[in-house]
Design a protein around this motif. Sequence first.
Motif, PDB file in Angstrom:
ATOM      1  N   SER A   9     123.329  11.200  54.707  1.00 15.37           N
ATOM      2  CA  SER A   9     123.711  11.554  53.413  1.00 15.37           C
ATOM      3  C   SER A   9     123.118  12.815  52.867  1.00 15.37           C
ATOM      4  CB  SER A   9     123.482  10.327  52.337  1.00 15.37           C
ATOM      5  OG  SER A   9     123.805  10.527  50.813  1.00 15.37           O
ATOM      6  N   SER A  10     123.599  13.318  51.742  1.00 12.82           N
ATOM      7  CA  SER A  10     122.942  14.596  51.207  1.00 12.82           C
ATOM      8  C   SER A  10     121.518  14.087  50.650  1.00 12.82           C
ATOM      9  CB  SER A  10     123.877  15.140  50.230  1.00 12.82           C
ATOM     10  OG  SER A  10     124.338  14.074  48.951  1.00 12.82           O
ATOM     11  N   ASP A  12     120.301  13.645  47.692  1.00 11.37           N
ATOM     12  CA  ASP A  12     120.120  14.673  46.636  1.00 11.37           C
ATOM     13  C   ASP A  12     120.316  14.425  45.225  1.00 11.37           C
ATOM     14  OD1 ASP A  12     119.816  17.446  45.640  1.00 11.37           O
ATOM     15  OD2 ASP A  12     121.892  17.960  45.716  1.00 11.37           O
ATOM     16  N   CYS A  39     121.870  15.654  55.146  1.00  7.73           N
ATOM     17  CA  CYS A  39     122.670  16.698  55.698  1.00  7.73           C
ATOM     18  C   CYS A  39     122.036  18.056  55.616  1.00  7.73           C
ATOM     19  CB  CYS A  39     123.960  16.251  55.211  1.00  7.73           C
ATOM     20  SG  CYS A  39     124.305  16.999  53.518  1.00  7.73           S
ATOM     21  N   SER A  41     122.431  21.579  54.381  1.00  7.81           N
ATOM     22  CA  SER A  41     122.664  22.268  53.013  1.00  7.81           C
ATOM     23  C   SER A  41     123.848  23.408  53.440  1.00  7.81           C
ATOM     24  CB  SER A  41     121.540  22.927  52.316  1.00  7.81           C
ATOM     25  OG  SER A  41     121.005  23.928  53.075  1.00  7.81           O
ATOM     26  N   LYS A  46     129.870  20.117  51.420  1.00  8.08           N
ATOM     27  CA  LYS A  46     128.838  19.550  50.732  1.00  8.08           C
ATOM     28  C   LYS A  46     128.447  20.427  49.588  1.00  8.08           C
ATOM     29  CE  LYS A  46     128.335  15.329  52.655  1.00  8.08           C
ATOM     30  NZ  LYS A  46     127.953  14.003  51.850  1.00  8.08           N
ATOM     31  N   ILE A  48     125.142  21.208  47.877  1.00 12.37           N
ATOM     32  CA  ILE A  48     123.603  20.585  47.580  1.00 12.37           C
ATOM     33  C   ILE A  48     123.239  21.544  46.659  1.00 12.37           C
ATOM     34  CG2 ILE A  48     121.569  20.337  48.930  1.00 12.37           C
ATOM     35  CD1 ILE A  48     123.961  18.688  50.079  1.00 12.37           C
ATOM     36  N   ASP A  52     116.397  22.288  50.921  1.00 11.14           N
ATOM     37  CA  ASP A  52     116.204  21.433  51.959  1.00 11.14           C
ATOM     38  C   ASP A  52     114.877  20.560  51.969  1.00 11.14           C
ATOM     39  OD1 ASP A  52     118.745  21.836  52.729  1.00 11.14           O
ATOM     40  OD2 ASP A  52     118.166  22.597  54.840  1.00 11.14           O
ATOM     41  N   ARG A  55     114.327  17.883  49.340  1.00 10.19           N
ATOM     42  CA  ARG A  55     115.274  16.733  49.815  1.00 10.19           C
ATOM     43  C   ARG A  55     114.319  16.042  50.841  1.00 10.19           C
ATOM     44  NH1 ARG A  55     120.251  16.969  51.989  1.00 10.19           N
ATOM     45  NH2 ARG A  55     120.007  19.453  52.684  1.00 10.19           N
TER      46      ARG A  55
END
Length: 204
Positions: A9-10, A12, A39, A41, A46, A48, A52, A55
């Motif tokens: 998943s993101s 986020d 995932c 960025s 996506k 985001i 990164d 997250r």
Amino acid sequence: MARIGIYGSSFDPITNVHLWTASTVAHRCKLDQVIFLPCSSKRKDKTIKTEDLHRWNMVQLAIAKDQRFSADSYEMEQEGWNIYTYDTMKYFREKHLEDEVHFIMGADLLGDIGAGLWKKGDALIAENKFIVMARHGIDMLSTISRSPILRNHDDGRFHLIDKGLAMEISSTYIREELAMGGEPRYLLPDACYDYIKEHHLYQK
């Protein structure tokens, strides 16, 4: 041999629903480990909102107290335009040669794969096992039966799981609440909430 679930998943940010989902799937599917996979960025599909590093740090904070949970930065380290779930799963199968690896996804994604919307979707289905979580309004059995890609491999590789309780609080909702000065404290782990406040994330 361990049973492992890959949960992408993101994140986020990561939420209590992500953790509850992972715990429910691990319990009901007898998984020894759930690997959280944030995932990249750089993915074109996506959007985001957070670096990164943030997250990744929040995922680490969220899963720290559950021995069943770990995280892998594989997709974060790839160039976004070269990432396909087929290649990701191949990476994990080769990394865990002695184990049984499952891809965790929602029924909506299963429908997209079945409709031929995913790159290398045929090979992804042919070479992997899946844990598919119910989504409101989606008949998972019908989704499989209507798709040649899916039904031609319906040999037990799809573990369909109805979570039994609808929890639809999303990362998007949390981001929007924070941007408007809201208070989503109890929708995500305390450590992640504190991290967001400390680093002033998701503010307008």
